[in-house]
Design a protein around this motif. Structure first.
Motif, PDB file in Angstrom:
ATOM      1  N   HIS A  41      42.934  47.189  26.208  1.00 14.48           N
ATOM      2  CA  HIS A  41      42.248  47.007  25.113  1.00 14.48           C
ATOM      3  C   HIS A  41      42.019  45.294  24.601  1.00 14.48           C
ATOM      4  O   HIS A  41      42.792  44.642  25.602  1.00 14.48           O
ATOM      5  CB  HIS A  41      42.795  47.729  23.791  1.00 14.48           C
ATOM      6  CG  HIS A  41      44.137  47.530  23.582  1.00 14.48           C
ATOM      7  ND1 HIS A  41      45.138  48.602  23.461  1.00 14.48           N
ATOM      8  CD2 HIS A  41      45.149  46.457  23.796  1.00 14.48           C
ATOM      9  CE1 HIS A  41      46.124  48.331  23.348  1.00 14.48           C
ATOM     10  NE2 HIS A  41      46.373  46.693  23.549  1.00 14.48           N
ATOM     11  N   ALA A  42      41.443  45.049  23.486  1.00 10.92           N
ATOM     12  CA  ALA A  42      41.210  43.617  23.251  1.00 10.92           C
ATOM     13  C   ALA A  42      40.673  42.635  24.400  1.00 10.92           C
ATOM     14  O   ALA A  42      39.655  43.167  25.025  1.00 10.92           O
ATOM     15  CB  ALA A  42      42.654  43.237  22.600  1.00 10.92           C
ATOM     16  N   ASP A  43      41.451  41.459  24.559  1.00  9.30           N
ATOM     17  CA  ASP A  43      40.889  40.451  25.442  1.00  9.30           C
ATOM     18  C   ASP A  43      41.086  41.208  27.043  1.00  9.30           C
ATOM     19  O   ASP A  43      40.743  40.309  27.835  1.00  9.30           O
ATOM     20  CB  ASP A  43      41.669  39.289  25.197  1.00  9.30           C
ATOM     21  CG  ASP A  43      43.018  39.348  25.541  1.00  9.30           C
ATOM     22  OD1 ASP A  43      43.846  40.428  25.041  1.00  9.30           O
ATOM     23  OD2 ASP A  43      43.776  38.482  25.754  1.00  9.30           O
ATOM     24  N   GLN A  44      41.869  42.374  27.171  1.00 11.29           N
ATOM     25  CA  GLN A  44      42.296  42.527  28.583  1.00 11.29           C
ATOM     26  C   GLN A  44      41.238  42.924  29.585  1.00 11.29           C
ATOM     27  O   GLN A  44      41.118  42.550  30.588  1.00 11.29           O
ATOM     28  CB  GLN A  44      43.216  43.926  28.646  1.00 11.29           C
ATOM     29  CG  GLN A  44      44.677  43.349  27.701  1.00 11.29           C
ATOM     30  CD  GLN A  44      45.181  44.706  27.370  1.00 11.29           C
ATOM     31  OE1 GLN A  44      44.814  45.811  27.717  1.00 11.29           O
ATOM     32  NE2 GLN A  44      46.399  44.510  26.161  1.00 11.29           N
ATOM     33  N   GLN A  45      39.997  43.289  28.886  1.00  5.56           N
ATOM     34  CA  GLN A  45      38.784  43.603  29.734  1.00  5.56           C
ATOM     35  C   GLN A  45      38.183  42.240  30.234  1.00  5.56           C
ATOM     36  O   GLN A  45      37.890  42.448  31.321  1.00  5.56           O
ATOM     37  CB  GLN A  45      37.863  44.391  28.891  1.00  5.56           C
ATOM     38  CG  GLN A  45      37.676  45.866  29.074  1.00  5.56           C
ATOM     39  CD  GLN A  45      38.921  46.304  28.020  1.00  5.56           C
ATOM     40  OE1 GLN A  45      39.341  45.493  27.225  1.00  5.56           O
ATOM     41  NE2 GLN A  45      39.169  47.514  28.099  1.00  5.56           N
ATOM     42  N   VAL A  46      38.238  41.480  29.257  1.00 11.71           N
ATOM     43  CA  VAL A  46      37.807  40.071  29.687  1.00 11.71           C
ATOM     44  C   VAL A  46      38.795  39.329  30.750  1.00 11.71           C
ATOM     45  O   VAL A  46      38.169  38.784  31.721  1.00 11.71           O
ATOM     46  CB  VAL A  46      37.548  39.094  28.512  1.00 11.71           C
ATOM     47  CG1 VAL A  46      37.025  37.773  28.885  1.00 11.71           C
ATOM     48  CG2 VAL A  46      37.054  39.793  27.463  1.00 11.71           C
ATOM     49  N   ASN A  47      40.006  39.283  30.476  1.00 11.98           N
ATOM     50  CA  ASN A  47      40.898  38.985  31.474  1.00 11.98           C
ATOM     51  C   ASN A  47      40.737  39.377  32.890  1.00 11.98           C
ATOM     52  O   ASN A  47      40.800  38.691  33.916  1.00 11.98           O
ATOM     53  CB  ASN A  47      42.292  39.153  30.906  1.00 11.98           C
ATOM     54  CG  ASN A  47      42.676  38.637  29.614  1.00 11.98           C
ATOM     55  OD1 ASN A  47      41.830  37.793  29.009  1.00 11.98           O
ATOM     56  ND2 ASN A  47      43.651  38.760  28.765  1.00 11.98           N
ATOM     57  N   GLY A  48      40.579  40.725  33.062  1.00 10.37           N
ATOM     58  CA  GLY A  48      40.495  41.522  34.377  1.00 10.37           C
ATOM     59  C   GLY A  48      39.620  40.897  35.165  1.00 10.37           C
ATOM     60  O   GLY A  48      39.327  40.630  36.198  1.00 10.37           O
ATOM     61  N   GLU A  97      36.652  38.025  39.221  1.00 13.30           N
ATOM     62  CA  GLU A  97      35.256  37.148  39.682  1.00 13.30           C
ATOM     63  C   GLU A  97      35.586  35.774  39.244  1.00 13.30           C
ATOM     64  O   GLU A  97      34.727  34.920  39.980  1.00 13.30           O
ATOM     65  CB  GLU A  97      34.120  37.936  38.822  1.00 13.30           C
ATOM     66  CG  GLU A  97      33.797  39.250  39.357  1.00 13.30           C
ATOM     67  CD  GLU A  97      33.194  39.355  40.789  1.00 13.30           C
ATOM     68  OE1 GLU A  97      32.343  38.227  41.027  1.00 13.30           O
ATOM     69  OE2 GLU A  97      33.728  39.975  41.545  1.00 13.30           O
ATOM     70  N   VAL A  98      36.055  35.257  38.256  1.00 19.05           N
ATOM     71  CA  VAL A  98      35.942  33.851  37.970  1.00 19.05           C
ATOM     72  C   VAL A  98      36.957  33.157  38.818  1.00 19.05           C
ATOM     73  O   VAL A  98      36.783  31.939  39.711  1.00 19.05           O
ATOM     74  CB  VAL A  98      35.861  33.881  36.662  1.00 19.05           C
ATOM     75  CG1 VAL A  98      35.968  32.060  36.326  1.00 19.05           C
ATOM     76  CG2 VAL A  98      34.806  34.350  35.712  1.00 19.05           C
ATOM     77  N   TRP A  99      38.185  33.393  38.647  1.00 15.94           N
ATOM     78  CA  TRP A  99      39.393  32.726  39.290  1.00 15.94           C
ATOM     79  C   TRP A  99      39.541  33.528  40.562  1.00 15.94           C
ATOM     80  O   TRP A  99      40.400  32.769  41.515  1.00 15.94           O
ATOM     81  CB  TRP A  99      40.714  32.739  38.351  1.00 15.94           C
ATOM     82  CG  TRP A  99      40.415  32.217  36.962  1.00 15.94           C
ATOM     83  CD1 TRP A  99      39.692  31.379  36.777  1.00 15.94           C
ATOM     84  CD2 TRP A  99      40.914  32.639  35.781  1.00 15.94           C
ATOM     85  NE1 TRP A  99      39.665  31.060  35.303  1.00 15.94           N
ATOM     86  CE2 TRP A  99      40.647  31.963  34.817  1.00 15.94           C
ATOM     87  CE3 TRP A  99      41.763  34.051  35.437  1.00 15.94           C
ATOM     88  CZ2 TRP A  99      40.687  32.462  33.596  1.00 15.94           C
ATOM     89  CZ3 TRP A  99      42.081  34.261  34.229  1.00 15.94           C
ATOM     90  CH2 TRP A  99      41.809  33.697  33.123  1.00 15.94           C
ATOM     91  N   LYS A 100      39.159  34.594  40.964  1.00 15.78           N
ATOM     92  CA  LYS A 100      39.543  35.200  42.442  1.00 15.78           C
ATOM     93  C   LYS A 100      40.998  35.264  42.615  1.00 15.78           C
ATOM     94  O   LYS A 100      41.425  34.818  43.570  1.00 15.78           O
ATOM     95  CB  LYS A 100      38.719  34.410  43.344  1.00 15.78           C
ATOM     96  CG  LYS A 100      37.246  34.415  43.252  1.00 15.78           C
ATOM     97  CD  LYS A 100      36.474  34.442  44.342  1.00 15.78           C
ATOM     98  CE  LYS A 100      34.864  34.506  43.971  1.00 15.78           C
ATOM     99  NZ  LYS A 100      34.390  35.392  43.174  1.00 15.78           N
ATOM    100  N   LEU A 101      41.730  35.575  41.767  1.00 10.13           N
ATOM    101  CA  LEU A 101      43.150  35.979  41.947  1.00 10.13           C
ATOM    102  C   LEU A 101      43.754  37.193  42.082  1.00 10.13           C
ATOM    103  O   LEU A 101      44.787  37.601  41.979  1.00 10.13           O
ATOM    104  CB  LEU A 101      43.877  35.391  40.695  1.00 10.13           C
ATOM    105  CG  LEU A 101      43.733  33.695  40.394  1.00 10.13           C
ATOM    106  CD1 LEU A 101      44.334  33.477  38.961  1.00 10.13           C
ATOM    107  CD2 LEU A 101      44.192  32.679  41.616  1.00 10.13           C
ATOM    108  N   GLY A 102      42.712  38.208  42.201  1.00 11.44           N
ATOM    109  CA  GLY A 102      42.947  39.587  42.449  1.00 11.44           C
ATOM    110  C   GLY A 102      41.895  40.402  42.136  1.00 11.44           C
ATOM    111  O   GLY A 102      40.785  39.908  42.326  1.00 11.44           O
ATOM    112  N   LEU A 103      41.911  41.689  41.961  1.00  6.62           N
ATOM    113  CA  LEU A 103      40.953  42.751  41.806  1.00  6.62           C
ATOM    114  C   LEU A 103      41.160  43.186  40.628  1.00  6.62           C
ATOM    115  O   LEU A 103      41.948  43.592  39.676  1.00  6.62           O
ATOM    116  CB  LEU A 103      41.365  43.791  42.881  1.00  6.62           C
ATOM    117  CG  LEU A 103      41.579  43.480  44.364  1.00  6.62           C
ATOM    118  CD1 LEU A 103      42.225  44.406  45.178  1.00  6.62           C
ATOM    119  CD2 LEU A 103      40.065  43.049  44.924  1.00  6.62           C
ATOM    120  N   ASP A 104      39.843  43.485  40.009  1.00 11.19           N
ATOM    121  CA  ASP A 104      39.701  44.310  38.737  1.00 11.19           C
ATOM    122  C   ASP A 104      39.301  45.806  39.045  1.00 11.19           C
ATOM    123  O   ASP A 104      38.247  46.259  39.198  1.00 11.19           O
ATOM    124  CB  ASP A 104      38.565  43.397  37.961  1.00 11.19           C
ATOM    125  CG  ASP A 104      38.237  43.765  36.511  1.00 11.19           C
ATOM    126  OD1 ASP A 104      39.229  44.662  36.142  1.00 11.19           O
ATOM    127  OD2 ASP A 104      37.388  43.581  35.861  1.00 11.19           O
TER     128      ASP A 104
END
Ligand code: UDP
Length: 473
Positions: free
Chosen positions: A386-393, A398-405
């Motif tokens: 919830h909250a900001d977590q969807q954006v963070n994922g 996709e933006v930082w390419k530090l993992g998988l969503d």
């Protein structure tokens, strides 16, 4: 010496966090950094949280003469679980019960308060600060990209982007982040259909109040968030990006800091990690507020066991809904866990992420967890709630390419595939990216780094803030 001169010589900041694990932990780090810089700090904590951090409280008040706690009720009954689904109740009861007490505490402070730092979700803080003639700095402990999504809600509604139908989750949101954001990547409340829902009203209220503050503090660093921080300047021209705070405090202390954990940490997991090969373990946690269903628990569990990876799972009491008995756990899960897994209720997370045996993090994408993973150079699989977590994922993937969503999917086949991808197939790529970002995070909080400079500016600005006229003499 006149009272006013004394106060000017020793600025006094009152810090008021949202009384939950994530915000309290990170505001305590900021509070300790202010104390280190010679600023007097009063930390307003709920009775509920204060009772659960006796060691951190004792450490801070013993170490810093100018640090004190004051407590007040959050208005919820003691047995309320204070999980993510209770946020609205918590905010309402704080407005009704805590807010008047907050005013009283502020006005009766023995040393006049010269600056207020409050969680951005406390819209009442703007009123209180104005009435007291005090400067207010909002500290939103969620991510800047999450806050940007929140502040964009009125525009998104006006543009007809929100509300949207469930079948339209993959449509790209017009005008946001160069086409990177799909509707499913917006903050969770954007999925609500009724624009009169209390959460929507709360978010719109917050969007109106944030610009009323004299400044905005963020737990992030320029290398990570420069584009969004520069967009944020249009809402508040005075921004302090001072994070990642846990690494920043550590650098300034030149030592490890108190954990500020409201659950007891099971350190046995560190001994278990010592006996695992380098980068072989995936660490799993959904933080302090999220609750998964029993079905989700088993999907994640099967995925972990089927992936063949070693895993450390922090399974907080109360983090699985329903009450089915544990003796129904299938044998293959029990055996797979005995062979390659370790399950505890709460871990010293920063230490776990920094451990050489940990190679990845399956996370709910809370902002503290995301930053802790970045600092430790560990790639992530994001399973936001919830909250900001969807954006963070989305940003991680996709933006930082530090993992998988992995958002919106919790299927054992997908979980297994993602773990194999992160820990085997694209391991070198993700580790390289994560390592590079970790280096930038560390340099930001080192001497001359952007967060270090912003923090020094914050201190200078706090020292320059005059005490209110109605408090002089
Ligand atoms: N945390 C921890 N041990 C655990 C799980 C989480 O110490 O077993 C800490 C973690 O280090 C982080 C905080 O709890 O600082 C969770 O904050 P976050 O913003 O990631 O998520 P929230 O709990 O607010 O959803």
């Amino acid at each position: 010496m006149a009272k006013s001169e004394a106060a000017v010589l020793c600025p006094h900041v009152m810090i008021f966090p949202l009384p939950l694990q994530g915000p309290v932990k990170c505001m305590l780090k900021l509070a300790e950094m202010l104390s280190l810089a010679g600023i007097r700090v009063t930390f307003l904590n709920s009775h509920h949280v204060q009772r659960r951090i006796p060691d951190s409280a004792a450490y801070l008040t013993t170490k810093y003469r100018n640090f004190r706690f004051q407590t007040l009720p959050d208005g919820l009954p003691d047995d309320n679980p204070r999980t993510g689904d209770q946020i609205l109740n918590l905010l309402q009861s704080m407005e009704d019960v805590s807010q008047p007490l907050f005013r009283q505490i502020l006005h009766s402070a023995a040393t006049p308060v010269t600056c207020l730092i409050a969680d951005g979700v406390f819209t009442f803080a703007a009123r209180v600060a104005k009435d007291a003639g005090l400067p207010l700095l909002y500290f939103d402990t969620i991510s800047p990209c999450g806050l940007w999504g929140l502040l964009s809600l009125p525009t998104l509604i006006q543009a007809g982007e929100v509300p949207f139908a469930d079948e339209e989750l993959d449509e790209v949101v017009g005008g946001m982040e160069g086409g990177v954001m799909r509707r499913r990547d917006l903050p969770s409340f954007c999925r609500i259909k009724d624009m009169k829902d209390p959460i929507i009203e709360l978010v719109i209220k917050e969007a109106k109040h944030i610009p009323l503050a004299q400044g905005l503090i963020f737990n992030t660093f320029q290398h990570l968030d420069a584009p969004i921080l520069s967009q944020m300047l249009s809402i508040c021209p005075n921004i302090y990006a001072v994070g990642p705070l846990h690494a920043h405090l550590k650098t300034r202390l030149a030592a490890d800091a108190a954990s500020n954990s409201i659950w007891e940490e099971d350190k046995s997991c560190i001994s278990w990690l010592h006996s695992q090969p380098p980068k072989s373990v995936i660490y799993v946690s959904i933080g302090s507020l999220a609750v998964m269903t029993r079905v989700q628990l088993y999907e994640i569990w099967h995925g972990l066991v089927n992936s063949g990876a070693r895993f450390l799972w922090a399974r907080r009491p109360g983090s699985v809904s329903g009450s089915e008995p544990d003796d129904e756990v299938p044998l293959d899960l029990l055996e797979g866990t005995k062979e390659r897994g370790y399950v505890v209720s709460w871990v010293p997370q920063e230490e776990v992420l920094a451990h050489p045996s940990v190679g990845g993090f399956l996370t709910h994408s809370g902002w503290n967890s995301t930053l802790e993973s970045i600092v430790a150079g560990k790639p992530m699989i994001c399973w936001p709630f919830h909250a900001d977590q969807q954006v963070n994922g989305r940003y991680v993937g996709e933006v930082w390419k530090l993992g998988l969503d992995m958002k919106d999917s919790c299927d054992r086949v997908v979980v297994e595939k993602m773990i194999r991808e992160l820990m085997e197939v694209r391991k070198d790529f993700f580790l390289e990216r994560a390592h590079a970002m970790a280096k930038l995070a560390h340099s930001s909080v080192g001497p001359g780094g952007s967060s270090s400079l912003d923090f020094d500016r914050l201190i200078q600005d706090i020292k320059m803030m005059n005490i209110p006229m109605n408090k002089i003499l």
